[in-house]
Design an enzyme around this catalytic site. Structure first.
Site, PDB file in Angstrom:
ATOM      1  N   ILE A  21      24.125 -64.583  -7.456  1.00  0.00           N
ATOM      2  CA  ILE A  21      25.355 -64.021  -8.062  1.00  0.00           C
ATOM      3  C   ILE A  21      26.129 -65.003  -8.615  1.00  0.00           C
ATOM      4  CG2 ILE A  21      27.604 -62.767  -7.446  1.00  0.00           C
ATOM      5  CD1 ILE A  21      26.026 -61.361  -5.473  1.00  0.00           C
ATOM      6  N   GLU A  22      25.923 -65.226 -10.125  1.00  0.00           N
ATOM      7  CA  GLU A  22      26.533 -66.420 -10.780  1.00  0.00           C
ATOM      8  C   GLU A  22      27.723 -66.205 -11.506  1.00  0.00           C
ATOM      9  OE1 GLU A  22      23.751 -69.306 -12.187  1.00  0.00           O
ATOM     10  OE2 GLU A  22      22.048 -68.523 -10.938  1.00  0.00           O
ATOM     11  N   GLN A  23      28.486 -64.996 -11.212  1.00  0.00           N
ATOM     12  CA  GLN A  23      29.573 -64.686 -12.023  1.00  0.00           C
ATOM     13  C   GLN A  23      31.072 -65.329 -11.463  1.00  0.00           C
ATOM     14  OE1 GLN A  23      29.718 -60.219 -11.488  1.00  0.00           O
ATOM     15  NE2 GLN A  23      27.540 -60.934 -10.583  1.00  0.00           N
TER      16      GLN A  23
END
Ligand code: NAG
Ligand code: NAG
Ligand code: NAG
Ligand code: NAG
Ligand code: NAG
Ligand code: NAG
Length: 369
Positions: free
Chosen positions: A130-132
């Site tokens: 999850i690279e948000q």
């Protein structure tokens, strides 16, 4: 006829196929030996965590080293059976919008969906990628830590011996505005995979081409993760098997390649102007390059320079066995859980004997001497 194919008929067919697929998936084990559908749960001490992005190159990986394969390509039952036959885990990729996970009901539904999928596909866990962006102490900040904890608890309970991991940036300093509770996340899963690459995504100083994962900058990231209280056994070092090809606006005699300014998440300059290239492609460029392989002593990284068909200079920064084994030495010295790469498909598995030797050397460089 046309409307049948394009409309309801196709939908009906899809529904039937989907229902059949579910039945097959949850029923029969796709492996020749049904034992291979059992979850893998006897991990080795040293983790070699491999990302696979699809296709069949996995057949030629060095399986004597691999402990886990995170499958980011299309589900391949053959890969699952093969990995299990080698005693390696296979894990799902997990990603969900951080806006949605603020609602505990949505979190629970998503987690139960992932567990069903893992069971259907005989997988041994999940890698949360999850690279948000998240603002510190926002609802999403707390929800993300909760998601990791709930996912881990649910997987461990539902699939005994399974593994839940989380991908973190190269440093815990809000890289790319990913301000997460890193200690909380590391505590809540089996280990985190540190993505020690794309380290020029936010450049605040001179806008020039630099290494994807400079030695000092990379190790400072691990120092900081441990300094904030994360046990080294919760850290797996991620190294890049790809580099960046930069178009130089100007290339000086002292090898300074100035690049176009493209901002990224608040920084004026970024590796986003570069083009990612797999190691195997870089290796085919060496002989025709202007420079051969050069070595930057400050960043402890190799690079090369070439002129394209329009006469424009390029500088290509990458990692090779020399730069990777320097970083791998830190893994041993500081007792990290293991090492891994993005991604295993980047090497040449079918070329000349020279290419095969280069490929073997890249695998070998992972093992700390
Ligand atoms: C991080 O998460 C842990 C576990 O949920 C919690 O105890 C801690 O207070 C959190 N830290 C911060 C700075 O939010
Ligand atoms: C490590 O932490 C120090 C002190 O907070 C900070 O100045 C430095 O930028 C950090 N470096 C990295 C690579 O995270
Ligand atoms: C390119 O570099 C050369 C030598 O370093 C310098 O003299 C020249 O002004 C530079 N040109 C541009 C457009 O920056
Ligand atoms: C590059 O050059 C070396 C030395 O001449 C040669 O051994 C090698 O086969 C060449 N590699 C490729 C990919 O052409
Ligand atoms: C890298 O770190 C070492 C040890 O902290 C330091 O002595 C050296 O000067 C640093 N090198 C660069 C290029 O920053
Ligand atoms: C796999 O890696 C091990 C350890 O580096 C090495 O001994 C072995 O020769 C490698 N196998 C292949 C097929 O390259």
């Amino acid at each position: 006829m046309k409307s049948l194919v394009g409309g309801g008929g196709a939908r009906l067919l899809t529904t039937i196929l989907f229902a059949l697929h579910l039945r097959w998936g949850s029923g029969a084990c796709p492996c020749q030996d049904p034992e291979l559908c059992n979850p893998m749960s006897s991990p080795k001490d040293f983790e070699v965590f491999v990302f696979d992005v699809g296709g069949k190159t996995w057949r030629n990986y060095n399986w004597s080293q691999i402990t886990t394969v995170a499958t980011f390509g299309k589900y391949d039952p053959e890969l699952m059976c093969y990995a299990h036959s080698k005693g390696s885990r296979v894990v799902l990729k997990g990603d969900i919008s951080v806006k949605k996970i603020v609602d505990p009901v949505i979190r629970a539904a998503w987690i139960s969906q992932q567990i069903d999928l893992a069971k259907t596909q005989y997988m041994d866990g999940i890698n949360l990628d999850i690279e948000q962006q998240i603002i510190p102490f926002s609802p999403e900040y707390y929800a993300l830590t909760a998601l990791v904890k709930e996912t881990t608890d649910a997987f461990h309970k539902e699939i005994p011996g399974s593994q839940v991991t989380f991908d973190v940036p190269w440093s815990p300093e809000c890289i790319d505005k990913r301000c997460y509770n890193y200690t909380g996340i590391a505590d809540s899963c089996d280990f985190v995979f540190v993505m020690s690459y794309d380290e020029q995504s936010q450049v605040w100083s001179q806008c020039i081409a630099r290494a994807n994962a400079p030695y000092n900058q990379t190790l400072a990231g691990y120092d900081n993760y441990t300094f904030m209280g994360i046990n080294p056994k919760k850290l797996v070092m991620g190294v890049p098997w790809y580099g960046y090809d930069y178009t130089c606006r100007n290339l000086s005699k002292t090898h300074t390649c100035s690049i176009e300014k493209i901002p990224f998440r608040g920084a004026p300059c970024s590796d986003a102007v570069g083009r990612q290239v797999p190691y195997k492609i870089v290796m085919t460029q060496v002989n025709s390059s202007l420079s051969g392989i050069l070595w930057d002593e400050e960043q402890k990284a190799p690079y090369l320079e070439y002129k394209d068909s329009e006469g424009v200079f390029h500088q290509v920064w990458f990692d090779d066995p020399r730069s990777i084994s320097l970083k791998a030495a830190y893994v041993k010295k500081h007792g990290l859980r293991g090492i891994g790469m993005w991604n295993a498909n980047c090497l040449e598995y079918s070329g000349s004997s020279e290419a095969q030797r280069q490929t073997e050397a890249m695998w070998e460089a992972l093992l700390p001497k």
